[in-house]
Scaffold this active site. Structure first.
Site, PDB file in Angstrom:
ATOM      1  N   SER A 155      41.688  17.814  69.647  1.00 48.43           N
ATOM      2  CA  SER A 155      42.564  17.033  68.781  1.00 48.43           C
ATOM      3  C   SER A 155      43.951  17.623  68.844  1.00 48.43           C
ATOM      4  CB  SER A 155      42.067  17.095  67.348  1.00 48.43           C
ATOM      5  OG  SER A 155      43.054  16.571  66.498  1.00 48.43           O
TER       6      SER A 155
ATOM      7  N   TYR B   1      39.251  21.660  60.211  1.00 46.68           N
ATOM      8  CA  TYR B   1      39.127  20.817  61.395  1.00 46.68           C
ATOM      9  C   TYR B   1      39.953  21.382  62.562  1.00 46.68           C
ATOM     10  CZ  TYR B   1      39.751  16.546  64.207  1.00 46.68           C
ATOM     11  OH  TYR B   1      39.802  15.631  65.226  1.00 46.68           O
TER      12      TYR B   1
HETATM   13  N1  LIG Z   1      40.693   9.182  65.689  1.00 42.50           N
HETATM   14  C1  LIG Z   1      41.655  10.000  66.058  1.00 42.50           C
HETATM   15  O1  LIG Z   1      42.826   9.704  65.983  1.00 42.50           O
HETATM   16  C2  LIG Z   1      41.318  11.351  66.585  1.00 42.50           C
HETATM   17  C3  LIG Z   1      42.331  12.275  66.669  1.00 42.50           C
HETATM   18  C4  LIG Z   1      42.044  13.534  67.187  1.00 42.50           C
HETATM   19  C5  LIG Z   1      40.767  13.811  67.643  1.00 42.50           C
HETATM   20  N2  LIG Z   1      39.777  12.903  67.543  1.00 42.50           N
HETATM   21  C6  LIG Z   1      38.456  13.286  68.023  1.00 42.50           C
HETATM   22  O2  LIG Z   1      37.861  12.256  68.751  1.00 42.50           O
HETATM   23  C7  LIG Z   1      36.451  12.360  68.643  1.00 42.50           C
HETATM   24  C8  LIG Z   1      35.868  11.028  68.263  1.00 42.50           C
HETATM   25  O3  LIG Z   1      36.218  10.723  66.945  1.00 42.50           O
HETATM   26  P1  LIG Z   1      36.475   9.271  66.396  1.00 42.50           P
HETATM   27  O4  LIG Z   1      37.878   9.246  65.919  1.00 42.50           O
HETATM   28  O5  LIG Z   1      36.025   8.273  67.361  1.00 42.50           O
HETATM   29  O6  LIG Z   1      35.594   9.338  65.069  1.00 42.50           O
HETATM   30  P2  LIG Z   1      34.179   8.731  64.703  1.00 42.50           P
HETATM   31  O7  LIG Z   1      34.256   7.249  64.754  1.00 42.50           O
HETATM   32  O8  LIG Z   1      33.762   9.356  63.431  1.00 42.50           O
HETATM   33  O9  LIG Z   1      33.274   9.239  65.887  1.00 42.50           O
HETATM   34  C9  LIG Z   1      32.639  10.498  65.887  1.00 42.50           C
HETATM   35  C10 LIG Z   1      31.198  10.289  66.247  1.00 42.50           C
HETATM   36  O10 LIG Z   1      30.495  11.535  66.273  1.00 42.50           O
HETATM   37  C11 LIG Z   1      29.271  11.346  65.605  1.00 42.50           C
HETATM   38  N3  LIG Z   1      28.735  12.603  65.095  1.00 42.50           N
HETATM   39  C12 LIG Z   1      29.091  13.305  63.978  1.00 42.50           C
HETATM   40  N4  LIG Z   1      28.313  14.394  63.841  1.00 42.50           N
HETATM   41  C13 LIG Z   1      27.461  14.404  64.882  1.00 42.50           C
HETATM   42  C14 LIG Z   1      26.394  15.244  65.272  1.00 42.50           C
HETATM   43  N5  LIG Z   1      26.051  16.321  64.574  1.00 42.50           N
HETATM   44  N6  LIG Z   1      25.714  14.936  66.405  1.00 42.50           N
HETATM   45  C15 LIG Z   1      26.033  13.835  67.116  1.00 42.50           C
HETATM   46  N7  LIG Z   1      27.009  12.998  66.787  1.00 42.50           N
HETATM   47  C16 LIG Z   1      27.720  13.267  65.681  1.00 42.50           C
HETATM   48  C17 LIG Z   1      29.590  10.375  64.517  1.00 42.50           C
HETATM   49  O11 LIG Z   1      28.406   9.761  64.059  1.00 42.50           O
HETATM   50  P3  LIG Z   1      28.444   8.976  62.650  1.00 42.50           P
HETATM   51  O12 LIG Z   1      29.335   7.804  62.832  1.00 42.50           O
HETATM   52  O13 LIG Z   1      27.014   8.581  62.439  1.00 42.50           O
HETATM   53  O14 LIG Z   1      28.945   9.968  61.641  1.00 42.50           O
HETATM   54  C18 LIG Z   1      30.505   9.407  65.234  1.00 42.50           C
HETATM   55  O15 LIG Z   1      29.805   8.435  65.936  1.00 42.50           O
HETATM   56  C19 LIG Z   1      36.172  13.451  67.640  1.00 42.50           C
HETATM   57  O16 LIG Z   1      35.842  14.653  68.326  1.00 42.50           O
HETATM   58  C20 LIG Z   1      37.484  13.585  66.927  1.00 42.50           C
HETATM   59  O17 LIG Z   1      37.645  14.879  66.401  1.00 42.50           O
HETATM   60  C21 LIG Z   1      40.029  11.674  67.008  1.00 42.50           C
END
Ligand SMILES: NC(=O)c1ccc[n+]([C@@H]2O[C@H](COP(=O)([O-])OP(=O)(O)OC[C@H]3O[C@@H](n4cnc5c(N)ncnc54)[C@H](OP(=O)(O)O)[C@@H]3O)[C@@H](O)[C@H]2O)c1
Ligand SMILES: *[C@@H]1O[C@H](CO)[C@@H](O)[C@H](O)[C@H]1NC(C)=O
Ligand SMILES: *[C@@H]1O[C@H](CO)[C@@H](O)[C@H](O)[C@H]1NC(C)=O
Length: 385
Positions: A219, A232
């Protein structure tokens, strides 16, 4: 004597403009283009400023061509050829979008999901081709990782796994580091760091077979210090550093490692108001009377405004991040770092190149001014007691 007032210089510049223009048109969406343009512009800017001789003008011109050539040849995408890719956290958000996209392009996709009976997993089964397999994979559960490895091994056999995308992650409840409960620090580390490490270790034998790709989604908060993201951001910083060490170590196996540092996409990472209620209560339960008094309950309650703010500002279109991921998975020469998202690259540059004092000044003066009770009402302690 300056070649830049002569005709030769005009020819050099014209050829360079054509090369640069071609690159821009053809590879408009490619990551790394901005860096290349900045490199070339500063090279030529410096040269003009120094008024170099014809000889040095020629050297510079050859260098520019070399840059453009290296860049263009790395942009070529490798053929899909039934390559197998595993994405963790495919239930929602970026991971979910990536699974669908890779499936459409013809990859053999393994979608690791936290809940194989959940709506995200259902949606993948319904909309994707039969090539896609949904795997129950809670990345903090060693048994489930082991199961996933044996299922993937059975399916890919000697071809190995082409790419592993460590995407699963949790954000937690963003608030001041002093207020975040230890359980929340541990949870971020467990999922974002240890989970990704364990999955990586389990799948590396299969990755080494294919000399493939390791992609970690970190991130922008793991590189740029951002207020309220102590738990985080630290877990993501650990992930970023591990990825960089791995990039060096795995090069001898022919594996290329990339880190994606997205910023500001609207996914389910910010959570729901039910989750916020629970976390808010969790924070209140863990605070000592003194800290609770100094910060004030209203300060903690106002934090959820930050989550609403994140969601409102965020981009609902995942195209930039999915395209960068795609590049990391299949370009001949993927970059080591990608920073998709509004301003993500800018913050990345500012944090990397500005003196710390200047950077801190910019960050702190950009902070939303909401003060703890003890700072808002200087005598609150006396009044309250
Ligand atoms: N969105 C942004 O702008 C942003 C910015 C910086 C970094 N990121 C990174 O991008 C990645 C994806 O995030 P996202 O934004 O797409 O958020 P998200 O929609 O919450 O996706 C994260 C996924 O990981 C799953 N997860 C959580 N705990 C887990 C576990 N113990 N084992 C397996 N799966 C698990 C979640 O499942 P559930 O839905 O069932 O909880 C969800 O499907 C993350 O690593 C996040 O830190 C995102
Ligand atoms: C994931 O696994 C961990 C450790 O086994 C467990 O504590 C957690 O509740 C699991 N999460 C889900 C959503 O099943
Ligand atoms: C991804 O992160 C894990 C855990 O930090 C690390 O073991 C692995 O080497 C990293 N992989 C890549 C490709 O960065």
């Amino acid at each position: 004597m300056s070649p830049f007032s002569s005709e030769t210089a005009c020819i050099f510049l014209a050829v360079l403009a054509v090369l640069g223009g071609t690159a821009l048109c053809k590879y408009n969406k490619c990551p790394g283009l901005v860096q290349l343009a900045i490199c070339l512009a500063s090279l030529w800017g410096g040269a003009c400023w120094l008024s170099l001789s014809l000889f040095w003008g020629l050297v510079l011109f050859s260098l520019s061509c070399l840059f453009v050539y290296t860049y263009l040849s790395g942009q070529e995408l490798l053929p899909v050829d039934e390559k197998a890719v595993l994405v963790t956290g495919g239930d929602s958000g970026i991971g979910h979008a990536l699974c669908k996209y890779l499936d459409k392009l013809g990859f053999t996709v393994f979608a690791g999901v936290l809940n194989e009976k959940g709506p995200g997993a259902e949606e993948l089964r319904k909309t994707c081709s039969p090539r896609l397999s949904v795997l129950q994979m809670n990345i903090t559960d060693p048994e489930q990782i082991k199961d996933a490895v044996s299922k993937v091994t059975e399916k890919v056999q000697d071809r190995g796994l082409w790419a592993l995308v460590n995407n699963a992650g949790v954000l937690g409840f963003p608030t001041d580091g002093e207020l975040i409960p230890m359980t929340e620090y541990r949870r971020c580390m467990t999922v974002n760091f240890f989970g990704a490490v364990e999955v990586t270790k389990a799948f590396l034998p299969l990755l080494r077979k294919s000399k493939g790709r390791l992609v970690n989604i970190s991130s922008i908060g793991g590189w740029v210090p951002m207020e309220k993201l102590a738990a985080y951001g630290s877990s993501k910083a650990a992930l970023t550093m591990f990825s960089s060490v791995m990039r060096h170590e795995l090069s001898k196996w022919g594996i290329k490692v990339s880190v994606i540092q997205p910023g500001g996409f609207r996914t389910s990472i910010a959570g729901t108001s039910d989750m916020w209620d629970k976390m808010e209560k969790d924070i209140m339960d863990h605070l000592s009377a003194e800290v609770k008094e100094d910060y004030g309950q209203e300060y903690i309650q106002v934090q959820r405004k930050f989550l609403t703010f994140i969601n409102e500002q965020a981009n609902p279109d995942f195209t930039p991040v999915v395209q960068d991921l795609m590049h990391a998975v299949s370009a001949k020469s993927p970059l080591a770092f990608y920073a998709p998202g509004k301003f993500a690259y800018l913050w990345f540059c500012l944090a990397s190149f500005l003196p710390t004092g200047v950077f801190d000044y910019i960050r702190i003066s950009n902070m939303k001014k909401c003060m703890p009770r003890a700072l808002r009402v200087p005598n609150s302690k006396n009044k309250a007691t």
